[in-house]
Design a protein around this motif. Structure first.
Motif, PDB file in Angstrom:
ATOM      1  N   MET A   1      36.160  89.814  19.469  1.00 51.50           N
ATOM      2  CA  MET A   1      37.033  90.746  19.033  1.00 51.50           C
ATOM      3  C   MET A   1      36.754  91.151  17.606  1.00 51.50           C
ATOM      4  O   MET A   1      36.459  90.194  16.579  1.00 51.50           O
ATOM      5  N   PRO A   2      36.519  92.370  17.448  1.00 53.38           N
ATOM      6  CA  PRO A   2      36.224  92.841  15.886  1.00 53.38           C
ATOM      7  C   PRO A   2      37.016  92.653  14.822  1.00 53.38           C
ATOM      8  O   PRO A   2      38.430  92.836  15.305  1.00 53.38           O
ATOM      9  N   ILE A   3      36.981  92.489  13.888  1.00 56.17           N
ATOM     10  CA  ILE A   3      37.965  92.198  12.543  1.00 56.17           C
ATOM     11  C   ILE A   3      38.233  93.493  12.081  1.00 56.17           C
ATOM     12  O   ILE A   3      37.354  94.511  11.917  1.00 56.17           O
ATOM     13  N   GLU A   4      39.584  93.794  12.084  1.00 52.47           N
ATOM     14  CA  GLU A   4      40.183  95.119  11.596  1.00 52.47           C
ATOM     15  C   GLU A   4      39.761  95.272   9.892  1.00 52.47           C
ATOM     16  O   GLU A   4      39.840  94.327   9.267  1.00 52.47           O
ATOM     17  N   ASP A   5      39.898  96.284   9.545  1.00 54.06           N
ATOM     18  CA  ASP A   5      39.785  96.724   7.961  1.00 54.06           C
ATOM     19  C   ASP A   5      41.174  96.834   7.507  1.00 54.06           C
ATOM     20  O   ASP A   5      41.500  97.556   7.789  1.00 54.06           O
ATOM     21  N   HIS A   6      41.583  95.494   6.857  1.00 51.21           N
ATOM     22  CA  HIS A   6      42.813  95.736   6.167  1.00 51.21           C
ATOM     23  C   HIS A   6      42.747  95.930   4.584  1.00 51.21           C
ATOM     24  O   HIS A   6      43.644  95.704   4.027  1.00 51.21           O
ATOM     25  N   SER A   7      41.752  96.572   4.246  1.00 51.95           N
ATOM     26  CA  SER A   7      41.610  96.996   2.831  1.00 51.95           C
ATOM     27  C   SER A   7      42.915  98.041   2.431  1.00 51.95           C
ATOM     28  O   SER A   7      43.170  98.549   3.218  1.00 51.95           O
ATOM     29  N   ASP A  26      47.513  99.918 -14.897  1.00 49.72           N
ATOM     30  CA  ASP A  26      48.671  98.864 -14.329  1.00 49.72           C
ATOM     31  C   ASP A  26      48.434  97.511 -14.080  1.00 49.72           C
ATOM     32  O   ASP A  26      48.095  97.116 -12.843  1.00 49.72           O
ATOM     33  N   THR A  27      48.468  96.713 -15.110  1.00 51.61           N
ATOM     34  CA  THR A  27      48.022  95.234 -14.716  1.00 51.61           C
ATOM     35  C   THR A  27      48.837  94.492 -13.551  1.00 51.61           C
ATOM     36  O   THR A  27      48.356  93.600 -12.814  1.00 51.61           O
ATOM     37  N   HIS A  28      50.076  94.600 -13.567  1.00 50.91           N
ATOM     38  CA  HIS A  28      50.934  94.220 -12.498  1.00 50.91           C
ATOM     39  C   HIS A  28      50.504  94.659 -11.182  1.00 50.91           C
ATOM     40  O   HIS A  28      50.271  93.719 -10.161  1.00 50.91           O
ATOM     41  N   PHE A  29      50.280  95.907 -10.926  1.00 51.91           N
ATOM     42  CA  PHE A  29      49.916  96.410  -9.816  1.00 51.91           C
ATOM     43  C   PHE A  29      48.386  95.764  -9.360  1.00 51.91           C
ATOM     44  O   PHE A  29      48.151  95.301  -8.180  1.00 51.91           O
ATOM     45  N   LYS A  30      47.702  95.631 -10.601  1.00 51.93           N
ATOM     46  CA  LYS A  30      46.135  95.001 -10.332  1.00 51.93           C
ATOM     47  C   LYS A  30      46.338  93.807  -9.838  1.00 51.93           C
ATOM     48  O   LYS A  30      45.687  93.275  -9.006  1.00 51.93           O
ATOM     49  N   LYS A  31      47.348  92.781 -10.290  1.00 52.73           N
ATOM     50  CA  LYS A  31      47.465  91.434  -9.777  1.00 52.73           C
ATOM     51  C   LYS A  31      47.772  91.375  -8.712  1.00 52.73           C
ATOM     52  O   LYS A  31      47.547  90.579  -7.414  1.00 52.73           O
ATOM     53  N   LEU A  32      48.920  92.292  -7.982  1.00 53.11           N
ATOM     54  CA  LEU A  32      49.500  92.463  -6.651  1.00 53.11           C
ATOM     55  C   LEU A  32      48.185  92.882  -5.789  1.00 53.11           C
ATOM     56  O   LEU A  32      47.841  92.264  -4.545  1.00 53.11           O
ATOM     57  N   TYR A  33      47.279  93.863  -6.189  1.00 52.40           N
ATOM     58  CA  TYR A  33      46.150  94.121  -5.515  1.00 52.40           C
ATOM     59  C   TYR A  33      45.226  93.009  -5.123  1.00 52.40           C
ATOM     60  O   TYR A  33      44.666  92.890  -4.149  1.00 52.40           O
ATOM     61  N   ASP A  34      44.863  92.437  -6.248  1.00 48.20           N
ATOM     62  CA  ASP A  34      44.063  91.328  -5.946  1.00 48.20           C
ATOM     63  C   ASP A  34      44.663  90.237  -5.262  1.00 48.20           C
ATOM     64  O   ASP A  34      43.690  89.694  -4.239  1.00 48.20           O
ATOM     65  N   GLU A  35      45.697  90.007  -5.409  1.00 48.48           N
ATOM     66  CA  GLU A  35      46.391  88.967  -4.379  1.00 48.48           C
ATOM     67  C   GLU A  35      46.284  89.281  -3.132  1.00 48.48           C
ATOM     68  O   GLU A  35      45.881  88.690  -1.958  1.00 48.48           O
ATOM     69  N   TYR A  36      46.724  90.602  -2.564  1.00 48.65           N
ATOM     70  CA  TYR A  36      46.356  91.248  -1.295  1.00 48.65           C
ATOM     71  C   TYR A  36      45.004  91.094  -0.672  1.00 48.65           C
ATOM     72  O   TYR A  36      44.599  90.719   0.272  1.00 48.65           O
ATOM     73  N   HIS A  37      44.014  91.422  -1.881  1.00 52.83           N
ATOM     74  CA  HIS A  37      42.791  91.285  -1.363  1.00 52.83           C
ATOM     75  C   HIS A  37      42.372  89.858  -0.937  1.00 52.83           C
ATOM     76  O   HIS A  37      41.531  89.628  -0.142  1.00 52.83           O
ATOM     77  N   HIS A  38      42.839  89.144  -1.781  1.00 55.13           N
ATOM     78  CA  HIS A  38      42.624  87.648  -1.428  1.00 55.13           C
ATOM     79  C   HIS A  38      42.974  87.081  -0.153  1.00 55.13           C
ATOM     80  O   HIS A  38      42.470  86.411   0.578  1.00 55.13           O
ATOM     81  N   LYS A  63      51.486  87.316   7.556  1.00 58.86           N
ATOM     82  CA  LYS A  63      53.093  87.719   6.920  1.00 58.86           C
ATOM     83  C   LYS A  63      53.140  87.736   5.587  1.00 58.86           C
ATOM     84  O   LYS A  63      53.679  88.754   5.218  1.00 58.86           O
ATOM     85  N   GLN A  64      52.474  86.699   4.662  1.00 59.25           N
ATOM     86  CA  GLN A  64      52.465  87.048   3.264  1.00 59.25           C
ATOM     87  C   GLN A  64      51.841  88.326   2.640  1.00 59.25           C
ATOM     88  O   GLN A  64      52.245  89.044   1.991  1.00 59.25           O
ATOM     89  N   ARG A  65      50.690  88.682   3.714  1.00 61.02           N
ATOM     90  CA  ARG A  65      49.982  90.000   3.353  1.00 61.02           C
ATOM     91  C   ARG A  65      50.627  91.030   3.794  1.00 61.02           C
ATOM     92  O   ARG A  65      50.688  92.010   3.276  1.00 61.02           O
ATOM     93  N   LEU A  66      51.427  91.057   4.939  1.00 58.66           N
ATOM     94  CA  LEU A  66      52.275  92.364   5.249  1.00 58.66           C
ATOM     95  C   LEU A  66      53.533  92.435   4.089  1.00 58.66           C
ATOM     96  O   LEU A  66      53.756  93.658   3.989  1.00 58.66           O
ATOM     97  N   GLN A  67      53.906  91.421   3.885  1.00 58.42           N
ATOM     98  CA  GLN A  67      55.081  91.495   2.703  1.00 58.42           C
ATOM     99  C   GLN A  67      54.619  92.347   1.439  1.00 58.42           C
ATOM    100  O   GLN A  67      54.940  92.973   0.911  1.00 58.42           O
ATOM    101  N   LEU A  68      53.490  91.542   1.116  1.00 58.37           N
ATOM    102  CA  LEU A  68      52.838  92.125  -0.059  1.00 58.37           C
ATOM    103  C   LEU A  68      52.282  93.689   0.045  1.00 58.37           C
ATOM    104  O   LEU A  68      52.441  94.516  -0.930  1.00 58.37           O
ATOM    105  N   LYS A  69      51.743  93.918   1.363  1.00 57.78           N
ATOM    106  CA  LYS A  69      51.492  95.496   1.783  1.00 57.78           C
ATOM    107  C   LYS A  69      52.456  96.352   1.383  1.00 57.78           C
ATOM    108  O   LYS A  69      52.532  97.353   0.881  1.00 57.78           O
TER     109      LYS A  69
END
Length: 86
Positions: A1-7, A26-38, A63-69
Motif C-alpha cells: 500500500m502506498p504511503i500518503e503524502d501528509h505534508s 512566527d516562531t510558535h507556528f514554526k515549532k508546531l509545524y516542525d512537530e507535525y513534520h516530525h 491521533k497526535q498528528r491529527l490534533q496538531l493538524k
C-alpha cells in the motif's frame, strides 16, 4: 500500500503561501509545524516498517498528528483572517 503524502502543504494546498509566511515570521507556528513534520515522518517509518511498532503506537501518533493538524489549520485560518482585516 502506498504511503500518503501528509505534508502540511499537501493537506492544505490553498494555504501554501500562508504556511510559508508563518514558518518564516512566527516562531510558535514554526515549532508546531516542525512537530507535525516530525510526527508525520515517524508515522511513515512505522507504516513502512522501518521502525517496529504496534498498531496501538502507530494509531496514537496518528491521533497526535491529527490534533496538531487541526491546531495548525486553525492557526492558519486565524492568521489569514487577521491579515484580511488589517
Amino acid at each position: 500500500m502506498p504511503i500518503e503524502d501528509h505534508s502540511l502543504v499537501n493537506e492544505f494546498p490553498e494555504f501554501k503561501d500562508d504556511i510559508q509566511q508563518l514558518k518564516m515570521d512566527d516562531t510558535h507556528f514554526k515549532k508546531l509545524y516542525d512537530e507535525y513534520h516530525h510526527l508525520t515522518k515517524e508515522v511513515e517509518k512505522m507504516e513502512q516498517e522501518i521502525i517496529p511498532s504496534t498498531t496501538l503506537e502507530e494509531e496514537k501518533l496518528k491521533k497526535q498528528r491529527l490534533q496538531l493538524k487541526d491546531t495548525l489549520q486553525g492557526y492558519i485560518k486565524a492568521s489569514r483572517l487577521a491579515a484580511e482585516k488589517a
